[in-house]
Design an enzyme around this catalytic site. Structure first.
Site, PDB file in Angstrom:
ATOM      1  N   ASP A  22       0.854  -1.172   0.047  1.00 38.13           N
ATOM      2  CA  ASP A  22       0.038   0.043  -0.012  1.00 38.13           C
ATOM      3  C   ASP A  22       1.079   1.293   0.103  1.00 38.13           C
ATOM      4  O   ASP A  22       1.657   1.547   0.879  1.00 38.13           O
ATOM      5  CB  ASP A  22      -0.613  -0.158   1.328  1.00 38.13           C
ATOM      6  CG  ASP A  22      -1.940   1.062   1.249  1.00 38.13           C
ATOM      7  OD1 ASP A  22      -2.012   1.765   0.194  1.00 38.13           O
ATOM      8  OD2 ASP A  22      -2.648   1.265   2.354  1.00 38.13           O
TER       9      ASP A  22
ATOM     10  N   ASP B 132      -2.884   2.458  -5.857  1.00 37.09           N
ATOM     11  CA  ASP B 132      -1.754   2.356  -4.963  1.00 37.09           C
ATOM     12  C   ASP B 132      -1.811   1.111  -4.131  1.00 37.09           C
ATOM     13  O   ASP B 132      -0.908   1.041  -3.244  1.00 37.09           O
ATOM     14  CB  ASP B 132      -2.052   3.791  -3.997  1.00 37.09           C
ATOM     15  CG  ASP B 132      -3.434   3.646  -3.556  1.00 37.09           C
ATOM     16  OD1 ASP B 132      -4.347   2.764  -3.765  1.00 37.09           O
ATOM     17  OD2 ASP B 132      -3.638   4.469  -2.432  1.00 37.09           O
ATOM     18  N   GLU B 133      -2.504   0.100  -4.249  1.00 34.52           N
ATOM     19  CA  GLU B 133      -2.306  -1.125  -3.656  1.00 34.52           C
ATOM     20  C   GLU B 133      -2.383  -2.458  -4.506  1.00 34.52           C
ATOM     21  O   GLU B 133      -2.845  -2.238  -5.579  1.00 34.52           O
ATOM     22  CB  GLU B 133      -3.673  -1.309  -2.664  1.00 34.52           C
ATOM     23  CG  GLU B 133      -4.029   0.018  -1.662  1.00 34.52           C
ATOM     24  CD  GLU B 133      -5.302  -0.463  -0.822  1.00 34.52           C
ATOM     25  OE1 GLU B 133      -5.337  -1.560  -0.520  1.00 34.52           O
ATOM     26  OE2 GLU B 133      -5.825   0.686  -0.640  1.00 34.52           O
TER      27      GLU B 133
END
Length: 413
Positions: A10, A106-107
């Site tokens: 993350d 973003d993960e």
């Protein structure tokens, strides 16, 4: 048989970190990446850690953030940069595994079980990735390491920023069960309230609840949550090139000002449908139905849907179906704030269809050839190279690239 090694990575304060990377003068400053108040997106998308420590939170209205943190530096979003950095980070992940499942921009989940002989155990691999992202791209990342996807994601939330948290099989209950039940993936605010009303406050409480009760309260989703809480998630991390079956193709927008008449609504529908028609062609699919979602400026919303006479990739046919839904179903009690048009009930575009003896099939085929040609021109020279005359002038639609941002959806199983 050895446990799988699953990582959840993350990126910390992703949008804000990218902005700092591009403008080092912002480093160590209280900044927030904010949507435009003028274009109806005046909320905080993400904030730097100095801003968070002073009370700025994602989802705050801009004025609330400025009140919480006087002197806050508000930065407009640059979605093209976020897409670029997201791809660069994923290239680093691919050095360790091709089992990489994105969860938003973003993960990512990574299954690095096959990399332990080359790179060591899960913690060692996570540390390598963390250092590579920081040293090569200037971003920080928090990584959870565990034996399934759910616990790996919990781990990535436990220590931020720039950290690795490992939750092995022999040590997870003491660390996970005391956590608030809202920390578990897919336990949103409504589910949290229902669970808390039954005195289920922690993940451990959820794990010890009889699964038949959870089924009575939440249906099959209750059983899924019970399995998650008990460490029984066995879902795979999908291959990097995996493409989930496409069940619908839609496009929506929050308009930069309220729409107050049918003509303004029609122009937005027609513009949205251009993208839907293009994507249907790319996917080799056609829509048998159209769904329209309308949100008024009091934030109330309604959805309507209808069937089409033929499977269609035509932006005009899709837009006309949406317009008919709007004219017959929307009461105009309030101005329109946002619209979403979606092609549904998808079928292969080359699937044979029964002709309508009362329809003008030749005219329809001429229109299809014309729209195929228009789509090819737009493909080669850009979407504004050719367009309907009705779409000339101001459409009240922001065009800052936000449609390229992938929001978290469902975890693949």
């Amino acid at each position: 048989m050895a446990d799988r090694i699953i990582l959840h990575s993350d990126l910390n304060c992703f949008y804000a970190s990218v902005e700092v990377n591009e403008n080092p003068k912002l480093r160590d400053q209280a900044i927030a990446v904010c949507g435009s108040t003028e274009e109806r997106h005046g909320i905080v998308l993400t904030a730097s850690y100095p801003a968070k420590r002073r009370g700025v939170k994602t989802g705050m209205a801009n004025w609330q953030a400025l009140r919480a943190c006087p002197g806050l530096i508000c930065v407009p979003p640059h979605y093209d940069l976020y897409v670029k950095y997201s791809r660069l980070v994923r290239n680093i992940y691919l050095r360790y595994t091709d089992k990489m499942e994105p969860y938003g921009m973003d993960e990512c989940w990574l299954d690095v079980s096959g990399s332990r002989q080359l790179h060591g155990d899960g913690t060692a691999i996570a540390e390598e990735i963390r250092k590579a992202v920081r040293d090569e791209l200037g971003l920080t990342v928090s990584i959870g390491v565990s034996f399934n996807k759910i616990f790996a994601k919990l781990g990535s939330d436990m220590k931020k920023p720039d950290a690795v948290t490992t939750l092995p099989r022999d040590d997870w209950k003491g660390r996970i069960w005391p956590l608030p039940v809202s920390e578990l993936l897919y336990v949103g605010p409504a589910t949290t309230r229902k669970l808390m009303s039954r005195n289920i406050l922690t993940i451990g409480d959820l794990a010890k609840t009889p699964p038949e009760l959870l089924h009575d309260w939440f249906g099959k989703n209750g059983i899924v949550l019970w399995r998650f809480a008990n460490g029984e998630d066995n879902s795979r991390v999908m291959q990097n090139d995996y493409e989930a079956p496409i069940k619908s193709v839609g496009h929506g927008i929050t308009c930069s000002c309220d729409l107050r008449d049918n003509e303004s609504v029609w122009r937005v529908m027609l513009e949205l449908s251009q993208d839907i028609g293009h994507r249907l062609r790319v996917y080799g699919l056609a829509a048998m139905g159209v769904r329209l979602a309308v949100r008024s400026n009091d934030l109330s919303g309604s959805q309507y849907q209808t069937q089409l006479s033929y499977p269609s990739q035509s932006p005009m046919e899709i837009a006309q179906a949406a317009r008919t839904l709007f004219l017959t179903r929307y009461s105009w009690n309030m101005p329109v704030r946002s619209l979403t048009v979606t092609g549904i009930n998808l079928v292969p575009s080359d699937q044979p269809t029964q002709l309508d003896m009362f329809g003008d099939e030749q005219r329809r085929m001429r229109r299809q050839k014309l729209e195929d040609c228009v789509d090819e021109i737009r493909n080669r020279f850009g979407k504004r190279a050719i367009f309907s005359a009705a779409l000339m002038g101001e459409l009240n639609m922001p065009d800052d690239g936000r449609h390229e941002v992938t929001m978290p959806g469902m975890m693949y199983s």
